[in-house]
Enzyme design. Sequence first.
Site, mmCIF file in Angstrom:
data_model
loop_
_atom_site.group_PDB
_atom_site.id
_atom_site.type_symbol
_atom_site.label_atom_id
_atom_site.label_comp_id
_atom_site.label_asym_id
_atom_site.label_seq_id
_atom_site.Cartn_x
_atom_site.Cartn_y
_atom_site.Cartn_z
ATOM 1 N N CYS A 12 0.819 -1.208 0.000
ATOM 2 C CA CYS A 12 0.000 0.000 0.000
ATOM 3 C C CYS A 12 0.855 1.261 0.000
ATOM 4 O O CYS A 12 2.053 1.227 0.298
ATOM 5 C CB CYS A 12 -0.890 0.060 1.250
ATOM 6 S SG CYS A 12 -2.062 -1.299 1.406
ATOM 7 N N ARG A 36 -7.491 -0.556 7.506
ATOM 8 C CA ARG A 36 -7.107 -0.687 8.911
ATOM 9 C C ARG A 36 -5.595 -0.827 9.037
ATOM 10 O O ARG A 36 -4.966 -1.544 8.265
ATOM 11 C CB ARG A 36 -7.805 -1.902 9.532
ATOM 12 C CG ARG A 36 -7.612 -2.002 11.048
ATOM 13 C CD ARG A 36 -8.411 -3.151 11.614
ATOM 14 N NE ARG A 36 -7.900 -4.440 11.141
ATOM 15 C CZ ARG A 36 -8.423 -5.606 11.488
ATOM 16 N NH1 ARG A 36 -9.483 -5.642 12.268
ATOM 17 N NH2 ARG A 36 -7.900 -6.735 11.029
ATOM 18 N N ARG A 74 1.309 -7.696 -3.959
ATOM 19 C CA ARG A 74 0.427 -7.175 -4.997
ATOM 20 C C ARG A 74 -0.090 -5.794 -4.607
ATOM 21 O O ARG A 74 -0.244 -5.497 -3.422
ATOM 22 C CB ARG A 74 -0.761 -8.121 -5.200
ATOM 23 C CG ARG A 74 -0.402 -9.464 -5.784
ATOM 24 C CD ARG A 74 -1.618 -10.387 -5.777
ATOM 25 N NE ARG A 74 -1.973 -10.790 -4.409
ATOM 26 C CZ ARG A 74 -3.217 -10.885 -3.951
ATOM 27 N NH1 ARG A 74 -4.233 -10.575 -4.722
ATOM 28 N NH2 ARG A 74 -3.445 -11.291 -2.721
ATOM 29 N N CYS A 85 -2.434 -2.680 -3.717
ATOM 30 C CA CYS A 85 -3.722 -2.521 -3.041
ATOM 31 C C CYS A 85 -4.768 -1.988 -4.020
ATOM 32 O O CYS A 85 -4.485 -1.107 -4.829
ATOM 33 C CB CYS A 85 -3.557 -1.557 -1.871
ATOM 34 S SG CYS A 85 -5.093 -1.149 -0.998
ATOM 35 N N ASP A 127 19.023 36.017 -16.231
ATOM 36 C CA ASP A 127 17.606 36.349 -16.293
ATOM 37 C C ASP A 127 17.314 37.635 -15.535
ATOM 38 O O ASP A 127 17.658 37.770 -14.347
ATOM 39 C CB ASP A 127 16.773 35.203 -15.709
ATOM 40 C CG ASP A 127 15.289 35.440 -15.846
ATOM 41 O OD1 ASP A 127 14.766 35.205 -16.946
ATOM 42 O OD2 ASP A 127 14.669 35.887 -14.861
#
Length: 485
Positions: A34, A41, A63, A65, A445
């Site tokens: 995640c 939770r 894998r 989320c 500049d």
Amino acid sequence: MTLHDDAAYQALTARDARFDGRLFVGVTSTGIYCRPVCRVRLPRRENCRFFVNAALAESNGFRPCMRCRPEMAPGLSLNDSSQVLAQQAALMLAQAAHDGLDPPLPEVAARLGVTDRHLRRIFMQAHGVTPIDYLTTQRLLLAKHLLTDTGLPVTQVALATGYASLRRFNAAFAERYRMSPTALRRERNDEGPTAADTVPTVRLAYRPPYDLPGVLAFFANRAIDGVEAVEGLNVRRTLSLIHRGQVLAGWVEARFVPARHELHLSVAPALVPALGAVVQRVRQCLDLDADPSQVDPVLALVPGALREGVRLPSGLDGFEIAVRVILGQQVTVAAARTLTRRLVERFGEALATPFPALHRLFPSAQALAAADPEVIGKLGIVRQRVRALQALATEVAAGRLVLHRAAPLLATLEALQALPGIGAWSAQLIAMRALAWPDAWPASDIGILNALGTRDIKLATEQAEAWRPWRAYAVMKLWLNLEPA
């Protein structure tokens, strides 16, 4: 940014969006990884494994989320650390994934000026995975993004992510995510997009804080009639690009959702085949991958009021940015805007859109390269600028000059300054805005010098040494101090 596990768990506990894209947590009890902002939770500390990128999490068997969607997380932000070569390679691979390409590793290494063996070694040291594993993760996360947020047929998703055959795509997806692409699509909310949807919208995340007033003001003060428009929290513009040898043209709308630290991106149906490439361009244009935790402490040293989350706004096309830099040589922002508008009206193609303010494309490199110099000159553009514009257009149209953040910096700067009418100031601005180089420094500049209250370029450059490696962000802060809100 590297965190010890205890600090990483604290970031996870706080759901700290500042670490989004810099930290991923794999949960051993579920096999899922995640983002730190995930609203599920909180997992037990002993079940957490922490990773610095999604590819490393996936290489360890986790894998992505379905709720927090790691494919939405902000990506890499370049700096001048010892890992910059590996970061540049990662950007090239991410660019290739989103363009649906499969570049050989020796080609990537050659563009960076190293051997492929050396590239593999430094890439593994910096990212913990091989370049091929990293490219595969980028492709599959893009596929997950498109399957979740759009109604594109699975076959089109496979092609958009660089898979020549649907069978190979299905096999790679199932091996990595333990489900088929069609199964993922079935798991979406019933109210999600379908193949009948004509205007896909994808969600992109950014790390807070984000200087939204500064970014919106920057675009609004430079918007070209017919091409760009800023309305509230929406930035809209037209876009033409070449995708798999085909010219695609349409419109793009980016809507900021500050409460969620997100951007909702909608594109014209004609641009859907290149949606992955458009996503990458928008991420660069709005600097969604910047890491304020690294930049802001340095910007606190820059004169002017405290300004958090300064970004480097650019554009969706590197050639267009370079043209606008050339037209901005030795003139005011307002004058450059006028010259650019005239160029668009004369050489830009008409385009039908649902937005009255958008009705024309920016001229292509091919159009400007083939244009009569006298016709360009009649727009009020001096001869030296005309030569510079057409030399630039010729190189870009021929494919000898590529202008985006995955382009090799030094080689591109050399190629730019070899063109007539492009000196150090122009090259540095192009590096800042088209190549997204965070340490670009256009020393002469006038805006920088005015903001610093000096005309001494050497003195200003010496003062800016303390702002490395984020001098381009310092330039943006100084410019914003001078601009109208």
